[in-house]
Scaffold this motif. Structure first.
Motif, PDB file in Angstrom:
ATOM      1  N   GLU A  18      28.438   4.512   0.572  1.00  0.00           N
ATOM      2  CA  GLU A  18      27.388   4.286  -0.419  1.00  0.00           C
ATOM      3  C   GLU A  18      26.063   4.014   0.281  1.00  0.00           C
ATOM      4  N   LYS A  19      25.001   4.578  -0.263  1.00  0.00           N
ATOM      5  CA  LYS A  19      23.689   4.430   0.343  1.00  0.00           C
ATOM      6  C   LYS A  19      23.216   2.992   0.254  1.00  0.00           C
ATOM      7  N   SER A  20      22.655   2.491   1.354  1.00  0.00           N
ATOM      8  CA  SER A  20      22.171   1.120   1.418  1.00  0.00           C
ATOM      9  C   SER A  20      20.713   1.054   1.002  1.00  0.00           C
ATOM     10  N   PHE A  21      20.286  -0.123   0.524  1.00  0.00           N
ATOM     11  CA  PHE A  21      18.886  -0.331   0.162  1.00  0.00           C
ATOM     12  C   PHE A  21      17.982  -0.186   1.388  1.00  0.00           C
ATOM     13  N   ALA A  22      18.553  -0.316   2.589  1.00  0.00           N
ATOM     14  CA  ALA A  22      17.760  -0.252   3.817  1.00  0.00           C
ATOM     15  C   ALA A  22      17.625   1.153   4.387  1.00  0.00           C
ATOM     16  N   ASP A  23      18.346   2.112   3.843  1.00  0.00           N
ATOM     17  CA  ASP A  23      18.395   3.436   4.459  1.00  0.00           C
ATOM     18  C   ASP A  23      17.066   4.177   4.424  1.00  0.00           C
ATOM     19  N   ASP A  24      16.238   3.926   3.429  1.00  0.00           N
ATOM     20  CA  ASP A  24      14.973   4.661   3.297  1.00  0.00           C
ATOM     21  C   ASP A  24      13.796   3.936   3.939  1.00  0.00           C
ATOM     22  N   ILE A  25      14.044   2.776   4.527  1.00  0.00           N
ATOM     23  CA  ILE A  25      12.959   2.023   5.152  1.00  0.00           C
ATOM     24  C   ILE A  25      12.678   2.594   6.545  1.00  0.00           C
ATOM     25  N   VAL A  26      11.429   2.961   6.783  1.00  0.00           N
ATOM     26  CA  VAL A  26      11.019   3.518   8.069  1.00  0.00           C
ATOM     27  C   VAL A  26      10.270   2.444   8.853  1.00  0.00           C
ATOM     28  N   LEU A  27      10.755   2.128  10.048  1.00  0.00           N
ATOM     29  CA  LEU A  27      10.096   1.171  10.923  1.00  0.00           C
ATOM     30  C   LEU A  27       9.267   1.935  11.950  1.00  0.00           C
ATOM     31  N   SER A  28       7.969   1.638  11.992  1.00  0.00           N
ATOM     32  CA  SER A  28       7.040   2.375  12.838  1.00  0.00           C
ATOM     33  C   SER A  28       6.666   1.550  14.071  1.00  0.00           C
ATOM     34  N   PHE A  29       6.780   2.152  15.251  1.00  0.00           N
ATOM     35  CA  PHE A  29       6.417   1.498  16.504  1.00  0.00           C
ATOM     36  C   PHE A  29       6.274   2.567  17.582  1.00  0.00           C
ATOM     37  N   PRO A  30       5.546   2.270  18.676  1.00  0.00           N
ATOM     38  CA  PRO A  30       5.403   3.254  19.756  1.00  0.00           C
ATOM     39  C   PRO A  30       6.764   3.563  20.384  1.00  0.00           C
ATOM     40  N   LYS A  31       7.071   4.823  20.518  1.00  0.00           N
ATOM     41  CA  LYS A  31       8.392   5.214  21.029  1.00  0.00           C
ATOM     42  C   LYS A  31       8.444   5.290  22.554  1.00  0.00           C
ATOM     43  N   ASP A  32       7.284   5.162  23.213  1.00  0.00           N
ATOM     44  CA  ASP A  32       7.258   5.317  24.664  1.00  0.00           C
ATOM     45  C   ASP A  32       7.198   3.984  25.408  1.00  0.00           C
ATOM     46  N   GLU A  33       7.393   2.873  24.704  1.00  0.00           N
ATOM     47  CA  GLU A  33       7.319   1.570  25.356  1.00  0.00           C
ATOM     48  C   GLU A  33       8.569   1.314  26.198  1.00  0.00           C
ATOM     49  N   LYS A  34       8.387   0.646  27.306  1.00  0.00           N
ATOM     50  CA  LYS A  34       9.493   0.274  28.172  1.00  0.00           C
ATOM     51  C   LYS A  34      10.077  -1.052  27.695  1.00  0.00           C
ATOM     52  N   LEU A  35      11.302  -1.021  27.189  1.00  0.00           N
ATOM     53  CA  LEU A  35      11.952  -2.214  26.663  1.00  0.00           C
ATOM     54  C   LEU A  35      13.014  -2.712  27.632  1.00  0.00           C
ATOM     55  N   THR A  36      13.209  -4.021  27.658  1.00  0.00           N
ATOM     56  CA  THR A  36      14.200  -4.623  28.550  1.00  0.00           C
ATOM     57  C   THR A  36      15.140  -5.525  27.753  1.00  0.00           C
ATOM     58  N   PHE A  37      16.327  -5.769  28.292  1.00  0.00           N
ATOM     59  CA  PHE A  37      17.225  -6.749  27.712  1.00  0.00           C
ATOM     60  C   PHE A  37      16.713  -8.140  28.059  1.00  0.00           C
ATOM     61  N   GLN A  38      16.701  -9.025  27.076  1.00  0.00           N
ATOM     62  CA  GLN A  38      16.297 -10.405  27.351  1.00  0.00           C
ATOM     63  C   GLN A  38      17.411 -11.112  28.123  1.00  0.00           C
ATOM     64  N   LYS A  39      17.052 -11.698  29.258  1.00  0.00           N
ATOM     65  CA  LYS A  39      18.031 -12.427  30.057  1.00  0.00           C
ATOM     66  C   LYS A  39      18.277 -13.810  29.456  1.00  0.00           C
ATOM     67  N   PHE A  40      19.399 -14.407  29.822  1.00  0.00           N
ATOM     68  CA  PHE A  40      19.720 -15.745  29.320  1.00  0.00           C
ATOM     69  C   PHE A  40      18.645 -16.725  29.771  1.00  0.00           C
ATOM     70  N   ASN A  41      18.134 -17.520  28.809  1.00  0.00           N
ATOM     71  CA  ASN A  41      17.087 -18.519  29.015  1.00  0.00           C
ATOM     72  C   ASN A  41      15.700 -17.911  29.247  1.00  0.00           C
ATOM     73  N   GLU A  42      15.572 -16.595  29.249  1.00  0.00           N
ATOM     74  CA  GLU A  42      14.271 -15.980  29.479  1.00  0.00           C
ATOM     75  C   GLU A  42      13.304 -16.274  28.338  1.00  0.00           C
ATOM     76  N   GLY A  43      13.831 -16.472  27.144  1.00  0.00           N
ATOM     77  CA  GLY A  43      12.966 -16.666  25.990  1.00  0.00           C
ATOM     78  C   GLY A  43      12.412 -18.065  25.831  1.00  0.00           C
ATOM     79  N   ILE A  44      12.875 -19.016  26.669  1.00  0.00           N
ATOM     80  CA  ILE A  44      12.365 -20.390  26.566  1.00  0.00           C
ATOM     81  C   ILE A  44      10.869 -20.409  26.895  1.00  0.00           C
TER      82      ILE A  44
END
Length: 254
Positions: A18-44
């Motif tokens: 069944e189609k979800s209420f979220a399926d038609d929502i488009v999230l816009s952001f730059p696709k060429d950004e370099k993303l990293t995994f957050q390390k443990f305690n890095e967010g403090i």
């Protein structure tokens, strides 16, 4: 038409998700950004909530965040911002909303609504990688973490009175076959005695879009997003089992 083929077609249609209420929502952001995994305690020490959007107009949503749930105090009228600070503020507007304008203040303690299966619907998109931005005030760095979106819809037919929250915790199924909350740090959070006097309202049919950082590691585990008395469906994600041992507090959820 072949009877077997007809039965097969009916079966496939009935099994179609069944189609979800979220399926038609488009999230816009730059696709060429370099993303990293957050390390443990890095967010403090980093600011930024996981909230991207709250509202009903969900055709297209820019992936930006709130640096804080509380608006900053008014600057001193005699303070003059210099050119470097002005440039930095302009740069931050690429990643963060100017302010979160929904917080209200009460003269008496508030009875908050708890998310439950009766008043909200939760959908996650674990396969959709989006950026999670965070700002470090000490270094001036903007972090860009790998995250996935979570969509929460108010289906209660009434306003929900909510407290401040920056992020939703993950719940992991431990080796003891118990669901427990898990954070990507072991920071000690000091309590705010005035938290019961601040609130905001989620209107009927409004949707909250938040991001949750991916974990990384060689083990695979079962997870869900936990929001009080409601949770998402289970999903699988890689993680390092050491993160469970590093938790400062052990808290089981259903």
């Amino acid at each position: 038409m072949n009877k077997f083929l007809l039965i097969l077609i009916v079966f496939l249609i009935s099994c179609k998700e069944e189609k979800s209420f979220a399926d038609d929502i488009v999230l816009s952001f730059p696709k060429d950004e370099k993303l990293t995994f957050q390390k443990f305690n890095e967010g403090i020490g980093e600011s930024g909530s996981g909230i991207i959007y709250i509202g009903k107009d969900t055709t297209k949503i820019d992936v930006k965040y709130n640096k804080s749930m509380i608006a900053p105090p008014e600057p001193n009228p005699n303070y003059i911002i210099n050119a470097d600070e002005l440039q930095r503020e302009k740069e931050l507007l690429k990643y963060f909303h100017p302010t979160f304008d929904r917080i209200k203040f009460s003269e008496t303690p508030i009875d908050f609504d708890s998310f439950s299966n009766r008043n909200v619907k939760i959908e996650i998109k674990i396969q959709d990688t989006i950026p999670k931005y965070a700002y470090n005030y000490e270094t001036g760095d903007i972090k860009k973490y790998k995250a996935f979106p979570v969509f929460i819809k108010n289906i209660s037919g009434r306003k929900l009175c909510l407290s401040e929250f920056k992020n939703f915790p993950l719940a992991v199924l431990s080796d003891k076959n118990k669901w427990q909350t898990i954070w990507n740090d072991n920071a000690f959070i000091c309590g705010d005695p005035r938290w019961q006097y601040r609130y905001w309202e989620l209107n009927p049919d409004e949707i909250i879009v938040v991001s949750v950082n991916y974990l990384t590691g060689k083990s695979q585990g079962k997870f869900k997003i936990w929001t009080g008395s409601s949770s998402s469906d289970e999903f699988t994600m890689n993680y390092d089992k050491q993160i469970i041992k590093n938790q400062k507090h052990y808290f089981e959820v259903k």
